[in-house]
Write a protein that holds these residues in place. Structure first.
Motif, short mmCIF file in Angstrom:
data_model
loop_
_atom_site.label_atom_id
_atom_site.label_comp_id
_atom_site.label_asym_id
_atom_site.label_seq_id
_atom_site.Cartn_x
_atom_site.Cartn_y
_atom_site.Cartn_z
N GLY A 1 -1.96 1.51 -12.66
CA GLY A 1 -0.78 0.66 -12.59
C GLY A 1 -0.17 0.62 -11.20
N ILE A 2 -1.04 0.69 -10.16
CA ILE A 2 -0.58 0.62 -8.78
C ILE A 2 -1.29 -0.54 -8.09
N GLN A 3 -0.92 -0.78 -6.84
CA GLN A 3 -1.54 -1.87 -6.11
C GLN A 3 -2.88 -1.46 -5.53
N LYS A 4 -3.82 -2.39 -5.50
CA LYS A 4 -5.09 -2.15 -4.81
C LYS A 4 -4.78 -1.82 -3.35
N GLY A 5 -5.41 -0.77 -2.85
CA GLY A 5 -5.16 -0.36 -1.47
C GLY A 5 -4.05 0.66 -1.32
N ALA A 6 -3.35 0.98 -2.42
CA ALA A 6 -2.29 1.98 -2.34
C ALA A 6 -2.87 3.34 -1.95
N LEU A 7 -2.05 4.15 -1.29
CA LEU A 7 -2.51 5.46 -0.83
C LEU A 7 -2.80 6.38 -2.01
N VAL A 8 -3.93 7.07 -1.94
CA VAL A 8 -4.30 8.07 -2.95
C VAL A 8 -4.87 9.29 -2.25
N THR A 9 -4.83 10.41 -2.95
CA THR A 9 -5.56 11.61 -2.50
C THR A 9 -6.76 11.76 -3.41
N ARG A 10 -7.93 11.87 -2.81
CA ARG A 10 -9.16 12.10 -3.57
C ARG A 10 -9.52 13.57 -3.43
N ILE A 11 -9.71 14.22 -4.56
CA ILE A 11 -10.05 15.64 -4.55
C ILE A 11 -11.43 15.82 -5.17
N ARG A 12 -12.32 16.47 -4.43
CA ARG A 12 -13.64 16.82 -4.94
C ARG A 12 -13.57 18.28 -5.38
N PRO B 1 -2.63 9.24 -7.14
CA PRO B 1 -1.85 8.26 -6.36
C PRO B 1 -0.66 8.92 -5.68
N SER B 2 -0.52 8.71 -4.38
CA SER B 2 0.53 9.37 -3.61
C SER B 2 1.93 8.99 -4.08
N ALA B 3 2.08 7.76 -4.54
CA ALA B 3 3.41 7.32 -4.97
C ALA B 3 3.83 7.93 -6.31
N LEU B 4 2.86 8.45 -7.07
CA LEU B 4 3.17 8.96 -8.41
C LEU B 4 3.08 10.47 -8.52
N CYS B 5 2.35 11.12 -7.61
CA CYS B 5 2.14 12.57 -7.73
C CYS B 5 2.35 13.27 -6.39
N GLU B 6 2.96 14.44 -6.47
CA GLU B 6 3.10 15.33 -5.32
C GLU B 6 2.21 16.54 -5.58
N ILE B 7 1.28 16.81 -4.68
CA ILE B 7 0.33 17.92 -4.87
C ILE B 7 0.79 19.12 -4.05
N ILE B 8 0.89 20.27 -4.71
CA ILE B 8 1.30 21.51 -4.05
C ILE B 8 0.24 22.56 -4.32
N THR C 1 0.83 -1.21 0.00
CA THR C 1 0.00 0.00 0.00
C THR C 1 0.86 1.26 0.00
N GLN C 2 2.11 1.16 0.48
CA GLN C 2 3.01 2.30 0.51
C GLN C 2 3.80 2.45 -0.79
N GLY C 3 3.62 1.50 -1.72
CA GLY C 3 4.34 1.58 -2.99
C GLY C 3 5.75 1.06 -2.92
N PRO D 1 -9.68 18.03 -0.65
CA PRO D 1 -8.86 16.81 -0.69
C PRO D 1 -9.13 15.91 0.51
N ASP D 2 -8.98 14.62 0.29
CA ASP D 2 -9.17 13.65 1.37
C ASP D 2 -8.29 12.44 1.07
N ALA D 3 -7.75 11.82 2.10
CA ALA D 3 -6.89 10.65 1.93
C ALA D 3 -7.74 9.41 1.73
N GLY D 4 -7.23 8.46 0.95
CA GLY D 4 -7.96 7.23 0.71
C GLY D 4 -7.05 6.14 0.18
N HIS D 5 -7.67 5.04 -0.25
CA HIS D 5 -6.95 3.90 -0.80
C HIS D 5 -7.55 3.53 -2.15
N ALA D 6 -6.72 3.15 -3.07
CA ALA D 6 -7.17 2.81 -4.42
C ALA D 6 -8.02 1.54 -4.41
#
Length: 251
Positions: free
Chosen positions: A207-218, A237-244, A55-57, A193-198
């Motif tokens: 192309g990530i694992q089920k349950g990997a950390l993601v940020t969901r933005i409404r 996906p947190s492992a692929l993107c940094e949000i600023i 889940t941490q990539g 934004p809210d934290a979640g799992h894929a």
């Protein structure tokens, strides 16, 4: 301070061994039985530790093959700022251009889709009112990094050249420019934004694992008269993107 559970402690042991390059990216880890014997723990603790690192990539699992060290992909920096909303194209393409990356997307649009209760509330329309729904998979240099599902009230764009976001003279231009084409000024954007799992579908597309950390933005765009003209669910996906988030300070 609350003590970490055994599987988390063992996960840190595995992470440390990976960081020390005992196993390199793409290399398969020893069997759970072997790791359990080496670490003096149970195979269930090993399993849970590996699932946590997935889940941490850090790790990736392959059905019928084992657990491998994940091959790291460079994180994409996504800067949310007023400038990206005023550039006359979809914000993702602005982000990629700023990084010198090639931003592309794959999309599917469905016209006249009834609004669900949640979408209706976000758009300020009645449940069941028709919307234009577009699903996007955004790619950086050909690799998926972000998902987005957009909903626009059908009543706003019906009969215009911009009714389909990815078709016509303003295809891919983004909400702000498309709405301006039909005389609507977008004055405000709200993001939650809210934290979640894929889930399984998101993991497959990204192309990530089920349950990997993601940020969901409404995200919701509002016109200058306070009307919601588009709302979207974005999965980053947190492992692929940094949000600023970057905004000017008013003096």
């Amino acid at each position: 301070m609350r003590e970490q559970p055994p599987y988390r402690r063992f996960a840190e042991v595995l992470r440390s061994r990976i960081e020390n390059e005992e196993w390199k990216p793409g290399e398969r880890l020893p069997s759970r039985a072997q790791l359990a014997e080496e670490g003096g723990v149970t195979t269930d603790i090993v399993r849970r530790a590996q699932e946590w690192l997935i889940t941490q990539g850090v790790l990736t699992g392959r059905v019928g093959s084992g657990t491998y060290v994940a091959e790291q992909r460079e994180r994409v920096r996504v800067v949310h700022s007023p400038e990206r909303e005023q550039a006359g194209q979809a914000p993702f393409y602005v982000d990629m251009a700023a990084l010198g990356r090639r931003g592309t997307s794959e999309s599917r649009t469905d016209g006249m889709v009834p609004a669900t209760p949640d979408i209706a509330a976000r758009l300020g329309i009645a449940e069941g009112d028709y919307c234009v729904r577009t699903s996007y998979e955004y790619l950086a240099d050909g690799k998926p990094v972000q998902l987005l599902t957009s909903w626009e009230p059908y009543s706003i764009t019906a009969g215009s050249l911009v009714i389909l976001p990815e078709t016509g003279p303003l295809a891919g231009a983004g909400v702000v420019r498309r709405m301006a084409e039909i005389g609507i000024t977008v004055a405000e954007v709200e993001e939650r934004p809210d934290a979640g799992h894929a889930d399984a579908d998101e993991a497959h597309l990204l192309g990530i694992q089920k349950g990997a950390l993601v940020t969901r933005i409404r995200r919701t765009y509002f016109s200058d008269d306070g009307r919601a003209v588009e709302t979207a669910d974005i999965v980053v996906p947190s492992a692929l993107c940094e949000i600023i988030y970057r905004f000017p300070v008013t003096r």
